[in-house]
Design a protein around this motif. Structure first.
Motif, PDB file in Angstrom:
ATOM      1  N   MET A 154     -19.330 -13.595 -11.683  1.00 45.74           N
ATOM      2  CA  MET A 154     -19.761 -12.809 -12.826  1.00 45.74           C
ATOM      3  C   MET A 154     -20.598 -11.624 -12.334  1.00 45.74           C
ATOM      4  O   MET A 154     -21.528 -11.794 -11.560  1.00 45.74           O
ATOM      5  N   THR A 155     -20.266 -10.448 -12.799  1.00 44.57           N
ATOM      6  CA  THR A 155     -21.031  -9.260 -12.439  1.00 44.57           C
ATOM      7  C   THR A 155     -22.148  -9.060 -13.464  1.00 44.57           C
ATOM      8  O   THR A 155     -21.886  -9.029 -14.669  1.00 44.57           O
ATOM      9  N   TRP A 169     -28.769  -6.370  -3.860  1.00 44.00           N
ATOM     10  CA  TRP A 169     -27.681  -7.283  -4.228  1.00 44.00           C
ATOM     11  C   TRP A 169     -26.357  -6.525  -4.334  1.00 44.00           C
ATOM     12  O   TRP A 169     -25.318  -7.005  -3.860  1.00 44.00           O
ATOM     13  N   ARG A 181     -22.205  -6.516  -2.232  1.00 49.17           N
ATOM     14  CA  ARG A 181     -20.873  -6.596  -2.819  1.00 49.17           C
ATOM     15  C   ARG A 181     -20.014  -5.396  -2.433  1.00 49.17           C
ATOM     16  O   ARG A 181     -18.823  -5.523  -2.201  1.00 49.17           O
ATOM     17  N   ALA A 215     -28.174 -14.005 -12.099  1.00 45.28           N
ATOM     18  CA  ALA A 215     -26.730 -14.017 -11.865  1.00 45.28           C
ATOM     19  C   ALA A 215     -26.419 -13.757 -10.400  1.00 45.28           C
ATOM     20  O   ALA A 215     -25.597 -14.440  -9.792  1.00 45.28           O
ATOM     21  N   TRP A 216     -27.093 -12.761  -9.816  1.00 47.89           N
ATOM     22  CA  TRP A 216     -26.888 -12.459  -8.386  1.00 47.89           C
ATOM     23  C   TRP A 216     -27.313 -13.643  -7.530  1.00 47.89           C
ATOM     24  O   TRP A 216     -26.619 -14.034  -6.601  1.00 47.89           O
ATOM     25  N   GLU A 217     -28.475 -14.213  -7.828  1.00 46.31           N
ATOM     26  CA  GLU A 217     -28.994 -15.322  -7.036  1.00 46.31           C
ATOM     27  C   GLU A 217     -28.083 -16.540  -7.148  1.00 46.31           C
ATOM     28  O   GLU A 217     -27.838 -17.241  -6.163  1.00 46.31           O
ATOM     29  N   SER A 218     -27.576 -16.795  -8.339  1.00 42.03           N
ATOM     30  CA  SER A 218     -26.670 -17.914  -8.569  1.00 42.03           C
ATOM     31  C   SER A 218     -25.370 -17.730  -7.792  1.00 42.03           C
ATOM     32  O   SER A 218     -24.863 -18.671  -7.173  1.00 42.03           O
ATOM     33  N   GLU A 219     -24.855 -16.522  -7.828  1.00 47.82           N
ATOM     34  CA  GLU A 219     -23.617 -16.215  -7.099  1.00 47.82           C
ATOM     35  C   GLU A 219     -23.811 -16.403  -5.596  1.00 47.82           C
ATOM     36  O   GLU A 219     -22.930 -16.910  -4.904  1.00 47.82           O
ATOM     37  N   ALA A 220     -24.974 -16.035  -5.106  1.00 50.01           N
ATOM     38  CA  ALA A 220     -25.241 -16.143  -3.672  1.00 50.01           C
ATOM     39  C   ALA A 220     -25.382 -17.595  -3.229  1.00 50.01           C
ATOM     40  O   ALA A 220     -25.048 -17.937  -2.098  1.00 50.01           O
ATOM     41  N   SER A 221     -25.873 -18.447  -4.131  1.00 49.42           N
ATOM     42  CA  SER A 221     -26.084 -19.848  -3.741  1.00 49.42           C
ATOM     43  C   SER A 221     -24.829 -20.693  -3.938  1.00 49.42           C
ATOM     44  O   SER A 221     -24.810 -21.860  -3.570  1.00 49.42           O
ATOM     45  N   SER A 222     -23.789 -20.121  -4.509  1.00 53.85           N
ATOM     46  CA  SER A 222     -22.534 -20.872  -4.742  1.00 53.85           C
ATOM     47  C   SER A 222     -21.735 -21.004  -3.474  1.00 53.85           C
ATOM     48  O   SER A 222     -21.684 -20.233  -2.623  1.00 53.85           O
TER      49      SER A 222
END
Length: 111
Positions: free
Chosen positions: A1-2, A43, A47, A104-111
């Motif tokens: 998600m952006t 962040w 990308r 959102a950025w932090e969540s994407e990075a931890s996935s």
């Protein structure tokens, strides 16, 4: 998600000034907005690795503002009569959007 809020959005954001309603010191808000802009830019650079983006990114993300830090940021309200400051409600509402973008950025990075 952006995330929907970008570093450019934060850079261009302006807040309503008020003298009578609850308000924050302009300098405090602008300093925090600058840190939020830098964090989002960092962040975004991960990308889209362009030369300009990589020059603006901090090394490895160390020291960038996190969603939790922004959530816990405290601005002292202005109590001096008639001194202009940024409308507290306007600032708080926008910072909620920035917090969501950082999460959102932090969540994407931890996935």
């Amino acid at each position: 998600m952006t995330p929907t809020v970008t570093s450019r959005d934060v850079q261009l954001k302006s807040f309503k000034k008020t003298r009578l309603r609850p308000r924050y010191a302009v300098e405090d808000v602008e300093a925090t907005m600058e840190r939020a802009e830098q964090a989002l830019r960092s962040w975004e650079a991960r990308r889209e690795p362009t030369l300009l983006a990589s020059m603006s990114a901090t090394s490895g993300g160390a020291g960038i503002l996190t969603a939790d830090q922004l959530l816990n940021a405290v601005f002292d309200p202005l109590w001096m009569p008639l001194r202009a400051g940024y409308d507290q409600e306007d600032v708080d509402e926008y910072l909620d959007e920035v917090i969501d973008a950082l999460k959102a950025w932090e969540s994407e990075a931890s996935s």
